[in-house]
Motif scaffolding. Structure first.
Motif, PDB file in Angstrom:
ATOM      1  N   MET A   1       0.776  -1.020  -0.038  1.00  0.00           N
ATOM      2  CA  MET A   1       0.004   0.086   0.052  1.00  0.00           C
ATOM      3  C   MET A   1       1.054   1.374   0.032  1.00  0.00           C
ATOM      4  SD  MET A   1      -2.731   1.148   2.759  1.00  0.00           S
ATOM      5  CE  MET A   1      -4.135  -0.088   2.444  1.00  0.00           C
ATOM      6  N   SER A   2       0.708   2.403  -0.810  1.00  0.00           N
ATOM      7  CA  SER A   2       1.548   3.397  -0.914  1.00  0.00           C
ATOM      8  C   SER A   2       1.086   4.210   0.032  1.00  0.00           C
ATOM      9  CB  SER A   2       1.087   4.092  -2.502  1.00  0.00           C
ATOM     10  OG  SER A   2       0.104   4.558  -2.407  1.00  0.00           O
ATOM     11  N   ILE A   3       2.164   5.472   0.358  1.00  0.00           N
ATOM     12  CA  ILE A   3       1.730   6.435   1.483  1.00  0.00           C
ATOM     13  C   ILE A   3       0.521   6.896   1.123  1.00  0.00           C
ATOM     14  CG2 ILE A   3       2.343   8.611   2.266  1.00  0.00           C
ATOM     15  CD1 ILE A   3       5.206   7.744   1.830  1.00  0.00           C
ATOM     16  N   ASN A   4      -0.055   7.404  -0.203  1.00  0.00           N
ATOM     17  CA  ASN A   4      -1.260   8.148  -0.354  1.00  0.00           C
ATOM     18  C   ASN A   4      -2.464   7.287  -0.342  1.00  0.00           C
ATOM     19  OD1 ASN A   4      -0.166  10.377  -1.320  1.00  0.00           O
ATOM     20  ND2 ASN A   4      -0.164   9.904  -3.503  1.00  0.00           N
ATOM     21  N   GLU A   5      -2.366   5.606  -0.505  1.00  0.00           N
ATOM     22  CA  GLU A   5      -3.332   4.877  -0.131  1.00  0.00           C
ATOM     23  C   GLU A   5      -3.712   4.596   1.312  1.00  0.00           C
ATOM     24  OE1 GLU A   5      -3.282   2.001  -4.069  1.00  0.00           O
ATOM     25  OE2 GLU A   5      -1.939   1.645  -2.655  1.00  0.00           O
ATOM     26  N   SER A   6      -2.364   4.798   2.083  1.00  0.00           N
ATOM     27  CA  SER A   6      -2.614   4.648   3.287  1.00  0.00           C
ATOM     28  C   SER A   6      -3.234   5.774   4.071  1.00  0.00           C
ATOM     29  CB  SER A   6      -1.167   4.485   3.848  1.00  0.00           C
ATOM     30  OG  SER A   6      -1.108   4.425   5.434  1.00  0.00           O
ATOM     31  N   LEU A   7      -2.754   7.034   3.515  1.00  0.00           N
ATOM     32  CA  LEU A   7      -3.333   8.189   4.043  1.00  0.00           C
ATOM     33  C   LEU A   7      -4.844   8.324   3.715  1.00  0.00           C
ATOM     34  CD1 LEU A   7      -2.928  10.898   5.597  1.00  0.00           C
ATOM     35  CD2 LEU A   7      -2.382  11.994   3.345  1.00  0.00           C
ATOM     36  N   ALA A   8      -5.256   7.920   2.601  1.00  0.00           N
ATOM     37  CA  ALA A   8      -6.602   7.909   2.221  1.00  0.00           C
ATOM     38  C   ALA A   8      -7.419   6.924   3.119  1.00  0.00           C
ATOM     39  CB  ALA A   8      -6.883   7.491   0.656  1.00  0.00           C
ATOM     40  N   ALA A   9      -6.902   5.729   3.330  1.00  0.00           N
ATOM     41  CA  ALA A   9      -7.361   4.658   4.409  1.00  0.00           C
ATOM     42  C   ALA A   9      -7.815   5.323   5.779  1.00  0.00           C
ATOM     43  CB  ALA A   9      -6.891   3.634   4.229  1.00  0.00           C
ATOM     44  N   GLN A  10      -6.741   6.068   6.111  1.00  0.00           N
ATOM     45  CA  GLN A  10      -6.713   6.722   7.645  1.00  0.00           C
ATOM     46  C   GLN A  10      -7.788   7.890   7.646  1.00  0.00           C
ATOM     47  OE1 GLN A  10      -2.761   8.050   8.224  1.00  0.00           O
ATOM     48  NE2 GLN A  10      -2.051   6.049   8.717  1.00  0.00           N
ATOM     49  N   LEU A  12     -10.894   7.809   6.887  1.00  0.00           N
ATOM     50  CA  LEU A  12     -12.113   6.737   7.287  1.00  0.00           C
ATOM     51  C   LEU A  12     -12.118   7.100   8.869  1.00  0.00           C
ATOM     52  CD1 LEU A  12     -12.124   3.908   5.202  1.00  0.00           C
ATOM     53  CD2 LEU A  12     -13.248   5.822   4.838  1.00  0.00           C
ATOM     54  N   ASP A  13     -10.943   7.046   9.603  1.00  0.00           N
ATOM     55  CA  ASP A  13     -11.219   7.135  10.912  1.00  0.00           C
ATOM     56  C   ASP A  13     -10.422   8.419  11.636  1.00  0.00           C
ATOM     57  OD1 ASP A  13      -9.278   3.830  10.965  1.00  0.00           O
ATOM     58  OD2 ASP A  13     -11.292   4.358  11.165  1.00  0.00           O
ATOM     59  N   GLU A  14     -10.019   9.238  10.724  1.00  0.00           N
ATOM     60  CA  GLU A  14      -9.517  10.408  11.221  1.00  0.00           C
ATOM     61  C   GLU A  14     -10.558  11.671  10.541  1.00  0.00           C
ATOM     62  OE1 GLU A  14      -5.483  11.057  10.674  1.00  0.00           O
ATOM     63  OE2 GLU A  14      -5.004   9.052  11.538  1.00  0.00           O
ATOM     64  N   THR A  15     -10.490  12.909  11.209  1.00  0.00           N
ATOM     65  CA  THR A  15     -11.573  13.990  10.813  1.00  0.00           C
ATOM     66  C   THR A  15     -10.990  14.610   9.717  1.00  0.00           C
ATOM     67  OG1 THR A  15     -10.750  15.378  12.749  1.00  0.00           O
ATOM     68  CG2 THR A  15     -12.678  13.776  12.946  1.00  0.00           C
ATOM     69  N   ALA A  16      -9.634  15.053   9.775  1.00  0.00           N
ATOM     70  CA  ALA A  16      -9.269  16.180   8.930  1.00  0.00           C
ATOM     71  C   ALA A  16      -7.932  15.947   8.586  1.00  0.00           C
ATOM     72  CB  ALA A  16      -9.903  17.435   9.394  1.00  0.00           C
ATOM     73  N   LEU A  17      -7.603  16.739   7.260  1.00  0.00           N
ATOM     74  CA  LEU A  17      -6.193  16.870   6.775  1.00  0.00           C
ATOM     75  C   LEU A  17      -5.810  18.156   6.881  1.00  0.00           C
ATOM     76  CD1 LEU A  17      -5.978  14.821   3.537  1.00  0.00           C
ATOM     77  CD2 LEU A  17      -5.087  13.822   5.632  1.00  0.00           C
ATOM     78  N   THR A  18      -4.529  18.590   6.986  1.00  0.00           N
ATOM     79  CA  THR A  18      -4.030  19.935   7.133  1.00  0.00           C
ATOM     80  C   THR A  18      -3.808  20.147   5.573  1.00  0.00           C
ATOM     81  OG1 THR A  18      -1.785  19.196   6.975  1.00  0.00           O
ATOM     82  CG2 THR A  18      -3.075  19.762   9.279  1.00  0.00           C
ATOM     83  N   LEU A  19      -3.695  21.480   5.063  1.00  0.00           N
ATOM     84  CA  LEU A  19      -3.382  21.933   3.839  1.00  0.00           C
ATOM     85  C   LEU A  19      -2.132  20.977   3.409  1.00  0.00           C
ATOM     86  CD1 LEU A  19      -3.079  23.808   1.576  1.00  0.00           C
ATOM     87  CD2 LEU A  19      -1.773  25.366   2.838  1.00  0.00           C
ATOM     88  N   GLU A  20      -1.000  21.014   4.121  1.00  0.00           N
ATOM     89  CA  GLU A  20       0.214  20.208   3.511  1.00  0.00           C
ATOM     90  C   GLU A  20      -0.143  18.651   3.368  1.00  0.00           C
ATOM     91  OE1 GLU A  20       0.222  22.437   6.216  1.00  0.00           O
ATOM     92  OE2 GLU A  20       1.028  23.960   5.281  1.00  0.00           O
ATOM     93  N   GLU A  21      -0.981  18.101   4.507  1.00  0.00           N
ATOM     94  CA  GLU A  21      -1.042  16.933   4.112  1.00  0.00           C
ATOM     95  C   GLU A  21      -2.218  16.475   2.865  1.00  0.00           C
ATOM     96  OE1 GLU A  21      -1.324  15.630   8.916  1.00  0.00           O
ATOM     97  OE2 GLU A  21      -2.958  16.170   8.132  1.00  0.00           O
ATOM     98  N   THR A  51      -3.346  28.224   7.457  1.00  0.00           N
ATOM     99  CA  THR A  51      -2.593  27.261   8.435  1.00  0.00           C
ATOM    100  C   THR A  51      -3.757  26.667   9.148  1.00  0.00           C
ATOM    101  OG1 THR A  51      -2.253  28.969  10.001  1.00  0.00           O
ATOM    102  CG2 THR A  51      -0.503  28.282   8.410  1.00  0.00           C
ATOM    103  N   SER A  52      -5.062  27.292   9.316  1.00  0.00           N
ATOM    104  CA  SER A  52      -6.232  26.460  10.132  1.00  0.00           C
ATOM    105  C   SER A  52      -7.075  25.733   9.025  1.00  0.00           C
ATOM    106  CB  SER A  52      -6.805  27.499  10.687  1.00  0.00           C
ATOM    107  OG  SER A  52      -6.212  28.219  11.804  1.00  0.00           O
ATOM    108  N   TRP A  53      -6.902  25.495   7.735  1.00  0.00           N
ATOM    109  CA  TRP A  53      -7.990  24.968   7.057  1.00  0.00           C
ATOM    110  C   TRP A  53      -7.719  23.725   7.198  1.00  0.00           C
ATOM    111  CZ3 TRP A  53      -6.483  27.180   1.365  1.00  0.00           C
ATOM    112  CH2 TRP A  53      -7.009  28.504   1.306  1.00  0.00           C
ATOM    113  N   ARG A  54      -8.960  22.748   7.370  1.00  0.00           N
ATOM    114  CA  ARG A  54      -8.717  21.250   7.423  1.00  0.00           C
ATOM    115  C   ARG A  54      -9.739  20.777   6.173  1.00  0.00           C
ATOM    116  NH1 ARG A  54      -5.295  22.544   9.779  1.00  0.00           N
ATOM    117  NH2 ARG A  54      -4.767  22.450  11.801  1.00  0.00           N
ATOM    118  N   PHE A  55      -9.368  19.412   5.870  1.00  0.00           N
ATOM    119  CA  PHE A  55      -9.853  18.951   4.656  1.00  0.00           C
ATOM    120  C   PHE A  55     -10.342  17.537   5.253  1.00  0.00           C
ATOM    121  CE2 PHE A  55      -7.251  22.078   3.257  1.00  0.00           C
ATOM    122  CZ  PHE A  55      -7.931  22.887   2.439  1.00  0.00           C
ATOM    123  N   GLY A  56     -11.756  16.971   4.634  1.00  0.00           N
ATOM    124  CA  GLY A  56     -12.037  15.639   4.769  1.00  0.00           C
ATOM    125  C   GLY A  56     -11.748  14.768   3.488  1.00  0.00           C
ATOM    126  N   SER A  57     -12.136  13.607   3.838  1.00  0.00           N
ATOM    127  CA  SER A  57     -12.050  12.698   2.725  1.00  0.00           C
ATOM    128  C   SER A  57     -12.729  13.063   1.403  1.00  0.00           C
ATOM    129  CB  SER A  57     -12.523  11.236   3.433  1.00  0.00           C
ATOM    130  OG  SER A  57     -13.909  11.035   3.477  1.00  0.00           O
TER     131      SER A  57
END
Length: 103
Positions: A1-10, A12-21, A51-57
């Motif tokens: 599983m690539s890093i991007n796939e792993s991040l996408a799978a995570q 589902l359990d986490e609420t948000a990504l930062t801009l950089e993520e 810097t406060s932006w958050r993004f969901g799946s």
């Protein structure tokens, strides 16, 4: 599983990504994300500090679809957003038809 796939799978359990993520998950520079948020084609609250932006799946999926349309068809961000919106609408309508038992 690539890093991007792993991040996408995570997501589902986490609420948000930062801009950089989000940028990293899409393989783009953060400026690409900022430009798309400010133009209104990608989620993110422009009223708060970047810097406060958050993004969901959903934002991750939309960003990846936008990027693919832009790259594959050399489309500008507004055209890519229109194509993504139409694709999303088709999926919603097909789901409604399926729920009603039609094909």
């Amino acid at each position: 599983m690539s890093i991007n796939e792993s991040l996408a799978a995570q997501l589902l359990d986490e609420t948000a990504l930062t801009l950089e993520e989000l940028a990293h998950a899409c393989g783009v520079e953060p400026d690409w994300v900022v430009q798309h948020v400010r133009s209104g084609v990608l989620g993110g609250n422009v009223a708060v500090e970047v810097t406060s932006w958050r993004f969901g799946s959903g934002d991750l999926g939309r960003a990846r679809r936008l990027l693919r349309i832009e790259q594959d068809f050399d489309a500008d961000e507004n055209l890519a957003a229109l194509v993504v919106d139409l694709g999303d609408e088709i999926r919603r309508l097909r789901a409604r038809l399926a729920a009603l038992g039609a094909r």
